[in-house]
Write an enzyme that holds these catalytic residues in place. Structure first.
Site, PDB file in Angstrom:
ATOM      1  N   GLY A   1       0.928  -1.199  -0.006  1.00 47.79           N
ATOM      2  CA  GLY A   1       0.042  -0.099   0.025  1.00 47.79           C
ATOM      3  C   GLY A   1       0.847   1.403   0.084  1.00 47.79           C
ATOM      4  N   THR A   2       2.083   1.210   0.818  1.00 54.37           N
ATOM      5  CA  THR A   2       2.882   2.301   0.765  1.00 54.37           C
ATOM      6  C   THR A   2       3.305   2.672  -0.403  1.00 54.37           C
ATOM      7  OG1 THR A   2       3.474   1.766   3.046  1.00 54.37           O
ATOM      8  CG2 THR A   2       4.961   3.126   1.826  1.00 54.37           C
TER       9      THR A   2
ATOM     10  N   GLN B   1      -7.715   0.107   3.837  1.00 55.32           N
ATOM     11  CA  GLN B   1      -8.555  -0.461   5.007  1.00 55.32           C
ATOM     12  C   GLN B   1      -9.975  -0.717   4.391  1.00 55.32           C
ATOM     13  OE1 GLN B   1      -7.651  -1.392   7.780  1.00 55.32           O
ATOM     14  NE2 GLN B   1      -5.390  -0.491   8.027  1.00 55.32           N
TER      15      GLN B   1
ATOM     16  N   SER C   1      -4.259  -3.022  -0.546  1.00 57.44           N
ATOM     17  CA  SER C   1      -2.944  -3.960  -0.241  1.00 57.44           C
ATOM     18  C   SER C   1      -3.577  -5.329   0.341  1.00 57.44           C
ATOM     19  CB  SER C   1      -2.408  -3.221   1.026  1.00 57.44           C
ATOM     20  OG  SER C   1      -1.199  -4.159   1.343  1.00 57.44           O
TER      21      SER C   1
ATOM     22  N   HIS D   1      -2.377  -7.595   2.395  1.00 59.66           N
ATOM     23  CA  HIS D   1      -2.266  -8.396   3.673  1.00 59.66           C
ATOM     24  C   HIS D   1      -3.125  -7.767   4.755  1.00 59.66           C
ATOM     25  CE1 HIS D   1       0.132  -5.211   6.103  1.00 59.66           C
ATOM     26  NE2 HIS D   1       0.227  -4.548   5.090  1.00 59.66           N
TER      27      HIS D   1
ATOM     28  N   THR E   1      10.403  -7.276 -11.949  1.00 57.66           N
ATOM     29  CA  THR E   1       9.784  -8.419 -12.138  1.00 57.66           C
ATOM     30  C   THR E   1       8.524  -8.548 -10.891  1.00 57.66           C
ATOM     31  OG1 THR E   1      11.785  -9.413 -13.010  1.00 57.66           O
ATOM     32  CG2 THR E   1       9.986 -11.131 -12.043  1.00 57.66           C
TER      33      THR E   1
ATOM     34  N   CYS F   1       5.276   5.691  21.949  1.00 58.49           N
ATOM     35  CA  CYS F   1       6.069   6.103  22.688  1.00 58.49           C
ATOM     36  C   CYS F   1       7.517   6.673  22.065  1.00 58.49           C
ATOM     37  CB  CYS F   1       6.677   5.132  23.664  1.00 58.49           C
ATOM     38  SG  CYS F   1       7.802   5.764  24.936  1.00 58.49           S
TER      39      CYS F   1
HETATM   40  C1  LIG Z   1      -4.714   3.528   5.179  1.00 58.09           C
HETATM   41  C2  LIG Z   1      -3.393   2.781   5.047  1.00 58.09           C
HETATM   42  N1  LIG Z   1      -2.690   3.129   3.919  1.00 58.09           N
HETATM   43  C3  LIG Z   1      -1.423   2.392   3.614  1.00 58.09           C
HETATM   44  C4  LIG Z   1      -0.949   1.653   4.363  1.00 58.09           C
HETATM   45  C5  LIG Z   1       0.294   0.932   4.087  1.00 58.09           C
HETATM   46  O1  LIG Z   1       0.108  -0.353   3.555  1.00 58.09           O
HETATM   47  P1  LIG Z   1       1.305  -1.285   3.210  1.00 58.09           P
HETATM   48  O2  LIG Z   1       1.370  -2.042   4.707  1.00 58.09           O
HETATM   49  O3  LIG Z   1       0.828  -2.450   2.452  1.00 58.09           O
HETATM   50  O4  LIG Z   1       2.528  -0.805   2.996  1.00 58.09           O
HETATM   51  C6  LIG Z   1      -1.769   1.059   5.477  1.00 58.09           C
HETATM   52  C7  LIG Z   1      -1.274   0.103   6.486  1.00 58.09           C
HETATM   53  O5  LIG Z   1      -1.559   0.073   7.509  1.00 58.09           O
HETATM   54  C8  LIG Z   1      -3.113   1.693   5.899  1.00 58.09           C
HETATM   55  O6  LIG Z   1      -3.578   1.208   6.842  1.00 58.09           O
END
Ligand SMILES: Cc1ncc(COP(=O)(O)O)c(C=O)c1O
Length: 384
Positions: A72-73, A178, A198, A200, A236, A324
């Site tokens: 997702g990142t 999400q 994403s 996972h 790839t 923290c």
């Molecule tokens: C709203 C949102 N965006 C992006 C991400 C990042 O996804 P990934 O863990 O697949 O990089 C997350 C992961 O918690 C998320 O909750």
């Protein structure tokens, strides 16, 4: 072994056994490089194409519009930087409660000469579409608003924001990490141009995700190399991961509605149970416009990390809404943006439910949390 209860599904989920079974042959039997022209390569490509077609059918879009990424990142980075770099300069609109994958990408773009407006949210963590409208400038090149917030679960009014975006001809990127496979998404009706999702978070493997890019959206690639993914993302492909993601989504497509109803009831059972047992507790996030399995609760004047550790000793996995950092406890930026005061924000605990969660699990968590919070409050220094 005593009971173990996992209530951190917004962080990650266990891979579904059927997903594992579907992936296994793609490690050592169908292992070819999908770009190779020989039979080994073609077999791998077929597996990937099938997954792509499955996902496009689920989204009611074209398979050509899907780009697979490493998470997702990366999808968020590609969407925002890809559109920004194509425009070369301009203004972006986002909100203060986005995931760091969006926020830090936007902050970095500011160092590169782009302008960014970070919209406020209301007490429930909701973006007001009118604020989006007022933030629009003649040089606005993109809007990026998440579908649901990972901490509090509030679901944004994407269709209203999408209508504005469409009216102005500005692409709307939606981080749906999400919500994808959890609540219905109609990219056409919601006016979305780019969507991140994403694997996972929906019982697929980690390290694989997608970015859906509407045909005609002006953007450039940010990772250069081979001609993969129609030259939008070089490298790839993670074939086994993509196959697993496709299977995970197929399963979600089948149980999404029933699971949403079941999790909403369990989520409400948790909140009702805790508020009956523990004084001075409140719900963060929207009361109804919220992810089915998410309950973020604040215990006033208690540090959330102490509750998380107390629950961990009872075999329960939840996450703290405060972090923290270098010795001092910082409240969550999402809760701060929602205007939650420090005495409440410090005690925020997120419970995110999933496939394996049962009513017995919920009752166990309710019974476990009450003595933990009571003891922590007894130890607390008396404040005026
Ligand atoms: C709203 C949102 N965006 C992006 C991400 C990042 O996804 P990934 O863990 O697949 O990089 C997350 C992961 O918690 C998320 O909750």
């Amino acid at each position: 072994m005593s009971r173990r209860v996992y209530l951190d599904h917004n962080a990650s989920t266990p891979v579904h056994p059927d997903v594992v079974a579907e992936m296994l042959p793609f490690f050592s039997e169908t292992f070819g490089n999908p770009s190779s022209v020989h039979g080994f390569g073609r077999e791998a490509r077929d597996g990937m194409d099938q997954a792509r077609a499955r996902m496009a059918a689920f989204m009611r879009t074209s398979p050509d519009e899907l780009v697979f990424t490493s998470g997702g990142t990366e999808s968020d980075n590609l969407a925002i930087k890809g559109v920004a770099y194509a425009a070369k300069r301009g203004h972006l609109i986002t909100s203060k409660i986005e995931h760091h994958a969006v926020l830090r990408t936007c902050q970095w773009l500011e160092t590169q000469g782009f302008a960014v407006t970070y919209l406020d949210v209301d007490e429930y963590g909701m973006v007001d579409p009118d604020d989006v409208k007022h933030a629009m400038r003649p040089d606005t090149i993109a809007i990026s608003i998440m579908h649901a917030n990972s901490e509090v679960g509030t679901i944004q009014p994407i269709a209203a924001i999408g209508a504005l975006a469409r009216e102005r001809g500005v692409p709307l990127h939606v981080d749906a990490v999400q919500t994808f496979g959890k609540v219905p998404i109609d990219v056409d009706a919601m006016g979305i141009s780019l969507l991140s999702a994403s694997s996972h978070k929906i019982y697929g493997p980690k390290g694989v995700a997608l970015l859906w890019i509407r045909k005609g959206t002006r953007m450039v690639s940010v990772q250069h190399g081979g001609e993969h993914e129609r030259r939008r993302r070089a490298g790839t492909e993670n074939v086994a991961g993509i196959v697993g993601f496709g299977k995970a989504l197929e399963i979600r497509g089948r149980d999404m509605a029933a699971e949403a109803t079941r999790l909403t009831a369990l989520r409400d059972r948790l909140w009702d149970g805790i508020r009956a047992a523990v004084p001075d507790v409140k719900l963060n996030g929207h009361p109804t416009e919220r992810l089915p399995g998410t309950a973020n609760l604040s215990y006033r004047n208690v540090e959330s990390e102490s509750i998380v550790l107390g629950l961990d000793l009872k075999g329960v996995g939840v996450s703290a809404g405060s972090a923290c950092t270098s010795g001092s406890v910082e409240p969550s930026y999402v809760l701060v943006a929602m205007g939650v005061s420090l005495d409440w924000a410090m005690g925020a605990v997120r419970h995110s439910l999933g496939r394996s969660t049962t009513a017995e699990d919920i009752d166990y968590v309710v019974a476990s949390v009450e003595p933990i919070v009571r003891r922590l409050r007894e130890k607390m220094p008396v404040t005026a």
